[in-house]
Design a protein around this motif. Structure first.
Motif, PDB file in Angstrom:
ATOM      1  N   ASP B  96       0.876  -1.175   0.000  1.00  0.00           N
ATOM      2  CA  ASP B  96       0.000   0.000   0.000  1.00  0.00           C
ATOM      3  C   ASP B  96       0.907   1.217   0.000  1.00  0.00           C
ATOM      4  O   ASP B  96       1.989   1.173  -0.576  1.00  0.00           O
ATOM      5  CB  ASP B  96      -0.971  -0.035   1.193  1.00  0.00           C
ATOM      6  N   ALA B  97       0.534   2.283   0.636  1.00  0.00           N
ATOM      7  CA  ALA B  97       1.365   3.486   0.600  1.00  0.00           C
ATOM      8  C   ALA B  97       2.581   3.378   1.491  1.00  0.00           C
ATOM      9  O   ALA B  97       3.389   4.291   1.549  1.00  0.00           O
ATOM     10  CB  ALA B  97       0.521   4.698   1.014  1.00  0.00           C
ATOM     11  N   GLY B  98       2.748   2.256   2.173  1.00  0.00           N
ATOM     12  CA  GLY B  98       3.841   2.117   3.128  1.00  0.00           C
ATOM     13  C   GLY B  98       5.165   1.693   2.540  1.00  0.00           C
ATOM     14  O   GLY B  98       6.104   1.445   3.269  1.00  0.00           O
ATOM     15  N   ASN B  99       5.261   1.556   1.235  1.00  0.00           N
ATOM     16  CA  ASN B  99       6.509   1.246   0.535  1.00  0.00           C
ATOM     17  C   ASN B  99       6.961  -0.204   0.604  1.00  0.00           C
ATOM     18  O   ASN B  99       7.625  -0.680  -0.289  1.00  0.00           O
ATOM     19  CB  ASN B  99       7.673   2.128   1.027  1.00  0.00           C
ATOM     20  N   MET B 100       6.673  -0.899   1.657  1.00  0.00           N
ATOM     21  CA  MET B 100       7.161  -2.258   1.789  1.00  0.00           C
ATOM     22  C   MET B 100       6.320  -3.214   0.965  1.00  0.00           C
ATOM     23  O   MET B 100       5.092  -3.156   0.986  1.00  0.00           O
ATOM     24  CB  MET B 100       7.110  -2.679   3.251  1.00  0.00           C
ATOM     25  N   LEU B 101       6.982  -4.121   0.265  1.00  0.00           N
ATOM     26  CA  LEU B 101       6.298  -5.242  -0.377  1.00  0.00           C
ATOM     27  C   LEU B 101       6.247  -6.373   0.641  1.00  0.00           C
ATOM     28  O   LEU B 101       7.284  -6.773   1.160  1.00  0.00           O
ATOM     29  CB  LEU B 101       7.053  -5.713  -1.612  1.00  0.00           C
ATOM     30  N   THR B 102       5.070  -6.886   0.901  1.00  0.00           N
ATOM     31  CA  THR B 102       4.916  -8.049   1.773  1.00  0.00           C
ATOM     32  C   THR B 102       4.657  -9.254   0.890  1.00  0.00           C
ATOM     33  O   THR B 102       3.716  -9.257   0.096  1.00  0.00           O
ATOM     34  CB  THR B 102       3.744  -7.848   2.750  1.00  0.00           C
ATOM     35  N   PHE B 103       5.506 -10.276   1.058  1.00  0.00           N
ATOM     36  CA  PHE B 103       5.438 -11.449   0.200  1.00  0.00           C
ATOM     37  C   PHE B 103       4.794 -12.631   0.907  1.00  0.00           C
ATOM     38  O   PHE B 103       4.923 -12.797   2.123  1.00  0.00           O
ATOM     39  CB  PHE B 103       6.844 -11.868  -0.222  1.00  0.00           C
ATOM     40  N   GLY B 104       4.127 -13.466   0.119  1.00  0.00           N
ATOM     41  CA  GLY B 104       3.705 -14.773   0.604  1.00  0.00           C
ATOM     42  C   GLY B 104       4.877 -15.728   0.596  1.00  0.00           C
ATOM     43  O   GLY B 104       5.981 -15.383   0.155  1.00  0.00           O
ATOM     44  N   GLY B 105       4.639 -16.947   1.073  1.00  0.00           N
ATOM     45  CA  GLY B 105       5.711 -17.923   1.189  1.00  0.00           C
ATOM     46  C   GLY B 105       6.090 -18.599  -0.121  1.00  0.00           C
ATOM     47  O   GLY B 105       7.109 -19.300  -0.177  1.00  0.00           O
ATOM     48  N   GLY B 106       5.297 -18.385  -1.161  1.00  0.00           N
ATOM     49  CA  GLY B 106       5.643 -18.928  -2.470  1.00  0.00           C
ATOM     50  C   GLY B 106       4.952 -20.244  -2.784  1.00  0.00           C
ATOM     51  O   GLY B 106       4.599 -21.014  -1.882  1.00  0.00           O
ATOM     52  N   THR B 107       4.759 -20.478  -4.073  1.00  0.00           N
ATOM     53  CA  THR B 107       4.249 -21.750  -4.593  1.00  0.00           C
ATOM     54  C   THR B 107       5.198 -22.229  -5.679  1.00  0.00           C
ATOM     55  O   THR B 107       5.471 -21.494  -6.622  1.00  0.00           O
ATOM     56  CB  THR B 107       2.844 -21.588  -5.196  1.00  0.00           C
ATOM     57  N   ARG B 108       5.684 -23.453  -5.523  1.00  0.00           N
ATOM     58  CA  ARG B 108       6.553 -24.024  -6.561  1.00  0.00           C
ATOM     59  C   ARG B 108       5.693 -24.683  -7.619  1.00  0.00           C
ATOM     60  O   ARG B 108       4.914 -25.593  -7.314  1.00  0.00           O
ATOM     61  CB  ARG B 108       7.506 -25.050  -5.963  1.00  0.00           C
ATOM     62  N   LEU B 109       5.798 -24.212  -8.836  1.00  0.00           N
ATOM     63  CA  LEU B 109       5.028 -24.763  -9.946  1.00  0.00           C
ATOM     64  C   LEU B 109       5.912 -25.660 -10.789  1.00  0.00           C
ATOM     65  O   LEU B 109       6.973 -25.250 -11.256  1.00  0.00           O
ATOM     66  CB  LEU B 109       4.452 -23.640 -10.825  1.00  0.00           C
ATOM     67  N   MET B 110       5.460 -26.885 -10.971  1.00  0.00           N
ATOM     68  CA  MET B 110       6.155 -27.828 -11.852  1.00  0.00           C
ATOM     69  C   MET B 110       5.297 -28.050 -13.087  1.00  0.00           C
ATOM     70  O   MET B 110       4.069 -28.187 -12.975  1.00  0.00           O
ATOM     71  CB  MET B 110       6.396 -29.138 -11.113  1.00  0.00           C
ATOM     72  N   VAL B 111       5.935 -28.094 -14.233  1.00  0.00           N
ATOM     73  CA  VAL B 111       5.224 -28.301 -15.497  1.00  0.00           C
ATOM     74  C   VAL B 111       5.698 -29.618 -16.096  1.00  0.00           C
ATOM     75  O   VAL B 111       6.882 -29.794 -16.384  1.00  0.00           O
ATOM     76  CB  VAL B 111       5.475 -27.144 -16.478  1.00  0.00           C
ATOM     77  N   LYS B 112       4.758 -30.521 -16.305  1.00  0.00           N
ATOM     78  CA  LYS B 112       5.092 -31.856 -16.829  1.00  0.00           C
ATOM     79  C   LYS B 112       4.934 -31.885 -18.342  1.00  0.00           C
ATOM     80  O   LYS B 112       3.910 -31.450 -18.861  1.00  0.00           O
ATOM     81  CB  LYS B 112       4.170 -32.891 -16.204  1.00  0.00           C
ATOM     82  N   PRO B 113       5.954 -32.398 -19.024  1.00  0.00           N
ATOM     83  CA  PRO B 113       5.862 -32.446 -20.500  1.00  0.00           C
ATOM     84  C   PRO B 113       4.919 -33.558 -20.969  1.00  0.00           C
ATOM     85  O   PRO B 113       4.578 -34.462 -20.221  1.00  0.00           O
ATOM     86  CB  PRO B 113       7.317 -32.749 -20.921  1.00  0.00           C
TER      87      PRO B 113
END
Lengths: 112, 113
Positions: B96-113
């Motif tokens: 928001d206007a507070g300048n800091m980016l707050t991140f989630g913990g992430g999701t690892r995406l795997m793509v199968k051929p």
């Protein structure tokens, strides 16, 4: 267009040593940021700067010092490195009027 | 303090299929911005898409689109026609206007051929 660069890309140091990580951007962005990313986690803000000579603490500032004498540079110093500061460090920047932050390639720091 | 939660540590998708990554956030602000960043093995943080909270229309960028539900504080990312190059960690982020980016913990995406 170099964008935002960080140096060094990899650094190994020992506990108690002073280390400085460099960040340089060519976009003339007013805001610059330092984040750290620990294994398996998102990024956390260490310090940020709204302009030259203006800096402020983020979420995890302890053990770090920053300065910003020139708009394009924003060095991050670990005054006395500790093992808990082993991490990947990202520099980012943005313009005054846009909230999108653009990231450098990161510096991987290992403190032994 | 704002928090961002990604409840899926890992996801997998078949090449050419569609996958949706989830993100929820908590804030008391009415004006804010949401982002999805991609982090491939190179570790570079690459902006995928952004959404302004005041905009009702969901953002789209080629094969990437979001489903922004402001009342539910939900911000999911849909990847259509998945490609092998989409394999990466994906992070949801808030500011928001507070300048800091707050991140989630992430999701690892795997793509199968």
């Amino acid at each position: 267009d170099a964008g935002i660069t960080q140096s060094p890309r990899y650094k190994i140091t020992e506990t108690g040593r002073q280390v400085t990580l460099m960040c340089h951007q060519t976009w003339s962005h007013s805001y610059m940021f330092w984040y750290r990313q620990d294994l398996g986690h998102g990024l956390r803000l260490i310090y940020y700067s709204a302009a030259a000579d203006i800096t402020d603490k983020g979420e995890v500032p302890d053990g770090y010092v920053v300065s910003r004498s020139k708009t394009e540079n924003f060095p991050l110093t670990l005054e006395s490195a500790t093992r808990s500061q082993t991490s990947v460090y990202f520099c980012a920047s943005r313009t005054t009027y846009q909230e999108t932050q653009y990231f450098g390639p990161g510096t991987r720091l290992l403190v032994l | 303090a704002q928090t961002v939660t990604q409840s899926q540590p890992e996801m997998s998708v078949q090449e050419a299929e569609t996958v949706t990554l989830s993100c929820t956030y908590d804030t008391s602000e009415s004006d804010y911005y949401l982002f999805w960043y991609k982090q491939p093995p190179s570790r570079q943080m690459i902006l995928v898409i952004r959404q302004e909270a005041y905009k009702q229309q969901n953002a789209t960028e080629n094969r990437f689109s979001v489903n922004f539900q402001k009342a539910a504080k939900s911000f999911s990312l849909k990847i259509s026609d998945s490609q092998l190059g989409d394999a990466a960690m994906y992070f949801c982020a808030y500011t928001d206007a507070g300048n800091m980016l707050t991140f989630g913990g992430g999701t690892r995406l795997m793509v199968k051929p």
